[in-house]
Scaffold this active site. Sequence first.
Site, PDB file in Angstrom:
ATOM      1  N   ASN A  92      -4.552 -13.239   2.292  1.00  0.00           N
ATOM      2  CA  ASN A  92      -4.248 -14.403   1.460  1.00  0.00           C
ATOM      3  C   ASN A  92      -3.788 -13.879   0.103  1.00  0.00           C
ATOM      4  O   ASN A  92      -4.597 -13.428  -0.689  1.00  0.00           O
ATOM      5  CB  ASN A  92      -5.520 -15.266   1.321  1.00  0.00           C
ATOM      6  N   LYS A  95      -2.595 -15.515  -2.296  1.00  0.00           N
ATOM      7  CA  LYS A  95      -2.827 -16.502  -3.372  1.00  0.00           C
ATOM      8  C   LYS A  95      -1.567 -16.660  -4.226  1.00  0.00           C
ATOM      9  O   LYS A  95      -0.466 -16.550  -3.707  1.00  0.00           O
ATOM     10  CB  LYS A  95      -4.049 -16.106  -4.201  1.00  0.00           C
ATOM     11  N   HIS A 102      -9.246 -23.718   1.683  1.00  0.00           N
ATOM     12  CA  HIS A 102      -9.762 -22.553   0.946  1.00  0.00           C
ATOM     13  C   HIS A 102     -10.624 -23.047  -0.215  1.00  0.00           C
ATOM     14  O   HIS A 102     -10.334 -24.084  -0.818  1.00  0.00           O
ATOM     15  CB  HIS A 102      -8.593 -21.705   0.439  1.00  0.00           C
ATOM     16  N   GLU A 121     -10.792 -22.243  -3.184  1.00  0.00           N
ATOM     17  CA  GLU A 121     -10.057 -22.479  -4.445  1.00  0.00           C
ATOM     18  C   GLU A 121      -9.357 -23.828  -4.405  1.00  0.00           C
ATOM     19  O   GLU A 121      -9.217 -24.491  -5.432  1.00  0.00           O
ATOM     20  CB  GLU A 121      -9.079 -21.319  -4.711  1.00  0.00           C
ATOM     21  N   GLU A 170     -16.335 -18.053   4.146  1.00  0.00           N
ATOM     22  CA  GLU A 170     -16.114 -17.371   2.866  1.00  0.00           C
ATOM     23  C   GLU A 170     -17.126 -17.874   1.844  1.00  0.00           C
ATOM     24  O   GLU A 170     -16.910 -18.923   1.219  1.00  0.00           O
ATOM     25  CB  GLU A 170     -14.709 -17.671   2.354  1.00  0.00           C
ATOM     26  N   GLY A 226     -13.461 -12.760  -4.666  1.00  0.00           N
ATOM     27  CA  GLY A 226     -12.858 -12.199  -5.870  1.00  0.00           C
ATOM     28  C   GLY A 226     -13.880 -11.692  -6.879  1.00  0.00           C
ATOM     29  O   GLY A 226     -13.536 -11.413  -8.026  1.00  0.00           O
ATOM     30  N   SER A 274     -14.466 -10.494  -0.832  1.00  0.00           N
ATOM     31  CA  SER A 274     -14.503  -9.100  -1.275  1.00  0.00           C
ATOM     32  C   SER A 274     -14.604  -8.110  -0.116  1.00  0.00           C
ATOM     33  O   SER A 274     -15.298  -7.101  -0.222  1.00  0.00           O
ATOM     34  CB  SER A 274     -15.628  -8.886  -2.283  1.00  0.00           C
TER      35      SER A 274
HETATM   36  C1  PEP Z   1      -9.996 -15.092  -0.308  1.00  0.00           C
HETATM   37  O1  PEP Z   1      -9.456 -15.546  -1.293  1.00  0.00           O
HETATM   38  O2  PEP Z   1      -9.879 -15.668   0.769  1.00  0.00           O
HETATM   39  C2  PEP Z   1     -10.777 -13.865  -0.455  1.00  0.00           C
HETATM   40  C3  PEP Z   1     -11.593 -13.527   0.490  1.00  0.00           C
HETATM   41  O3  PEP Z   1     -10.584 -13.150  -1.629  1.00  0.00           O
HETATM   42  P1  PEP Z   1     -11.215 -11.692  -1.972  1.00  0.00           P
HETATM   43  O4  PEP Z   1     -11.010 -10.827  -0.766  1.00  0.00           O
HETATM   44  O5  PEP Z   1     -10.426 -11.228  -3.151  1.00  0.00           O
HETATM   45  O6  PEP Z   1     -12.650 -11.918  -2.273  1.00  0.00           O
END
Ligand code: PEP
Length: 251
Positions: free
Chosen positions: A9, A11, A95, A97, A167, A173, A213
């Site tokens: 992703n 973003k 997601h 976000e 997630e 992040g 992460s």
């Molecule tokens: C995501 O945005 O789906 C995600 C898992 O981000 P990150 O790997 O940066 O934590």
Amino acid sequence: MRKPIVAGNWKMNRTSDEAETLARGVVDAVLGADGVDVVVCPPHTALERVSGAVKGSSVGLGAQNMHWEAEGAYTGEVSGAMLLTCGCEYVILGHSERRQYFGETDQTVNKRLKTALDVGLKPIVCVGETLEERKSEVTDQVVRKQVTGGLEGILANEAQTLVLAYEPVWAIGTGLTATPDQADAVHGMIRQVLVDLYDETVAQSVRIQYGGSMKPDNAADLLGQPNIDGGLIGGAALDADSFAAIVKAAI
Ligand code: PEP
């Protein structure tokens, strides 16, 4: 056996030129990584360029969001048909976000999901609890509600084709990662929700990615868990070699 799926992703990162370069890097870096579905999800503006870059490779293309209506007065939104014409096969829905900053709810995720399935896109539906919810020990209830609400009205044959992404919001992040045991416990719980909503066949067919992460150095431990079928990768997906290392850890 469920085939692992690792999706990047990107973003709101990478212009079209940069995205094409990154996509070409991913194609090269994952060469020979058979047995894993690999997907990249650039911003909408870069979809066509990335589609060209991954054409003829094993790398699939996904979008990060779509609207539930086919067309109309929805400024700033894109439809499923538009994504298909850009070469998309997958679409990320719900997601955290989108939920946090753009008012996405289980109901709007559900509407987007129904349309995505109708037009023939493969949805990746995201769920996950906040830090406060984990501390309050309501993770299972929160995630159960998101899965149940998000999948309302989805038939068993459709549900079977879905990818879900667990997630934990606190791990996205932040550099914090759920431990493999913590993540696998929630994945197992999600599978039980699918048994309750549908049956064992559906529950065993749905691929559940972990996201939060995930990096080359923790991927193997997470992906080694029985209920973790891949990863949804943010930060580490912006580097072709890091992303490929995670893909290879999924084999
Ligand atoms: C995501 O945005 O789906 C995600 C898992 O981000 P990150 O790997 O940066 O934590």
